[in-house]
Design an enzyme around this catalytic site. Structure first.
Site, mmCIF file in Angstrom:
data_model
loop_
_atom_site.group_PDB
_atom_site.id
_atom_site.type_symbol
_atom_site.label_atom_id
_atom_site.label_comp_id
_atom_site.label_asym_id
_atom_site.label_seq_id
_atom_site.Cartn_x
_atom_site.Cartn_y
_atom_site.Cartn_z
ATOM 1 N N SER A 9 1.240 -0.952 0.050
ATOM 2 C CA SER A 9 0.145 -0.131 -0.259
ATOM 3 C C SER A 9 1.016 1.313 -0.113
ATOM 4 O O SER A 9 2.310 1.274 0.312
ATOM 5 C CB SER A 9 -1.091 -0.047 1.205
ATOM 6 O OG SER A 9 -0.517 -0.893 2.669
ATOM 7 N N GLU A 11 1.679 5.765 0.552
ATOM 8 C CA GLU A 11 0.607 6.645 1.287
ATOM 9 C C GLU A 11 0.971 8.177 0.657
ATOM 10 O O GLU A 11 2.305 7.886 0.033
ATOM 11 C CB GLU A 11 1.075 6.641 2.481
ATOM 12 C CG GLU A 11 0.486 7.996 3.858
ATOM 13 C CD GLU A 11 1.018 7.926 4.795
ATOM 14 O OE1 GLU A 11 0.948 6.642 5.688
ATOM 15 O OE2 GLU A 11 1.406 8.488 5.742
ATOM 16 N N ASP A 102 -2.880 14.986 15.984
ATOM 17 C CA ASP A 102 -2.422 15.347 16.719
ATOM 18 C C ASP A 102 -3.188 16.534 16.445
ATOM 19 O O ASP A 102 -3.968 17.392 15.549
ATOM 20 C CB ASP A 102 -0.383 15.504 15.971
ATOM 21 C CG ASP A 102 0.219 14.054 16.502
ATOM 22 O OD1 ASP A 102 0.278 13.972 17.858
ATOM 23 O OD2 ASP A 102 0.983 14.347 15.744
ATOM 24 N N PHE A 209 11.658 15.464 10.439
ATOM 25 C CA PHE A 209 10.210 14.133 10.427
ATOM 26 C C PHE A 209 10.472 13.379 11.592
ATOM 27 O O PHE A 209 9.083 13.485 12.446
ATOM 28 C CB PHE A 209 10.330 13.570 9.135
ATOM 29 C CG PHE A 209 8.831 13.670 8.030
ATOM 30 C CD1 PHE A 209 8.431 14.881 8.537
ATOM 31 C CD2 PHE A 209 8.103 12.490 8.185
ATOM 32 C CE1 PHE A 209 7.102 14.875 7.753
ATOM 33 C CE2 PHE A 209 7.358 12.489 7.974
ATOM 34 C CZ PHE A 209 6.298 13.109 7.336
ATOM 35 N N HIS A 259 3.714 -1.118 3.659
ATOM 36 C CA HIS A 259 3.270 0.211 3.544
ATOM 37 C C HIS A 259 4.557 1.393 3.038
ATOM 38 O O HIS A 259 4.800 1.854 4.000
ATOM 39 C CB HIS A 259 2.187 0.469 4.849
ATOM 40 C CG HIS A 259 1.518 1.436 4.720
ATOM 41 N ND1 HIS A 259 0.290 2.188 3.838
ATOM 42 C CD2 HIS A 259 0.878 2.829 5.220
ATOM 43 C CE1 HIS A 259 -0.499 3.322 3.307
ATOM 44 N NE2 HIS A 259 0.591 4.264 4.721
#
Ligand code: FAD
Length: 279
Positions: A9, A11, A102, A209, A259
């Site tokens: 998958s 994103e 968040d 990040f 993913h």
């Protein structure tokens, strides 16, 4: 396990401009050739990308792909969320990544956050089994968690509320995943937990990040990336080597899929999928 059938998958984050949207559609076309089980599109803190996420989701669906919007309560009330979920259901969307999320930066009142478990229960209450629900999992433990076992038990709470499978935060230490999966099994979690994979393409971005989301960059990797930061080609090649080795180990450990956090780029993920012989 037959590598060719491993669940993949991909994103994306929702583009803010028409140009970004057009570029994303090219990325979707390129990654679509790798036969992913689904694409997913993130949701900004506090619901800040609600319409951009929805637009990207519907555009990917229009191309005939399965796509999962990420979703959290953010600042929204139940009626706003219900309307968005109804729109997704009516558009033929069958999968949601359900999150606490968040707060947008500058907002400190964490009491307003709704746990992902409560969102899972809310979706099940209103939509029955229509959606396959993915939830987030943290092999290196979520930064707000009161402890290791507590975090695993909160994950179990999300499955008990009706989630179907998990996707992890990215990590570069395969043994953290091995430990985590073992602990999850001991705590009675039977649902698949797919590791999240972050390709390495830019050292500075990755460090920034990772500091923000609590993902650990091991010391050895930090130093190697530091050495290579002024040589983008060498850094890219090293990134492919490290992440390929990580994925090999995860497949060996029985990971039910991979993913990829694509950062809206086709090439880094395609290189890894091909290097692993997955398609
Ligand atoms: P939860 O599962 O609700 O857990 C949050 C924290 O609360 C954890 O520390 C947990 O241990 C603790 N906790 C849970 N239940 C309880 C309880 N009952 N009592 C006390 N503590 C509790 N962020 C975005 O903004 N948009 C996205 O699209 C997005 N997509 C993501 C996709 C994946 C696959 C992953 C791994 C993360 C994603 N995130 C996204 C980041 C995520 O929103 C943050 O990590 C957020 O801080 C936690 O969300 P959660 O759904 O894991 O929260």
């Amino acid at each position: 396990m037959n590598r060719q059938s491993l669940r993949l998958s991909f994103e994306f984050f929702p583009p803010k401009t028409a140009e970004g949207q057009e570029k994303l559609m090219h990325t979707v076309d390129a990654l679509g050739t790798l036969a992913p089980e689904f694409f997913s599109v993130t949701y900004g803190a506090g619901g800040s990308t609600r319409s951009n996420t929805r637009d990207a989701v519907l555009a990917i669906r229009d191309k005939g792909h399965a796509v999962a919007p990420h979703l959290s309560f953010g600042n929204d009330d139940q009626d706003t969320l219900l309307a968005l979920l109804q729109e997704y259901r009516d558009a033929g969307i069958r999968r949601i990544v359900a999150l606490r999320g968040d707060l947008p930066s500058g907002m400190a009142d964490s009491s307003r956050l709704v746990y992902a478990r409560d969102l899972v229960a809310f979706i099940r209450q209103h939509f029955g089994e229509h959606f396959h629900l993915e939830v987030a999992a943290y092999p290196e433990i979520h930064p707000d968690a009161p402890g290791y076992l507590a975090d695993v038990r909160f994950l179990k709470g999300k499955f008990d509320a009706g989630a179907n499978s998990g996707i992890t935060q990215y990590f570069y230490n395969a043994e953290a995943y091995a430990q985590f999966i073992e602990t999850c099994a001991k705590e009675g979690i039977t649902q698949p937990i797919v590791p999240g994979i972050m390709p390495i393409t830019n050292a500075a971005n990755l460090m920034r990040f990772s500091d923000n989301c609590g993902a650990d960059i091991p010391r050895w990797l930090r130093y190697r990336l530091q050495d290579l930061k002024d040589d983008p080609e060498a850094l890219k090649a090293y990134g492919v080597e490290v992440v390929t080795r990580l994925c090999e180990r995860l497949i060996e450990l029985g990971a039910p899929g991979l993913h990829f956090y694509t950062m809206n780029q086709a090439e880094p993920t395609t290189t890894l999928v091909k290097a692993l012989g997955l398609r």
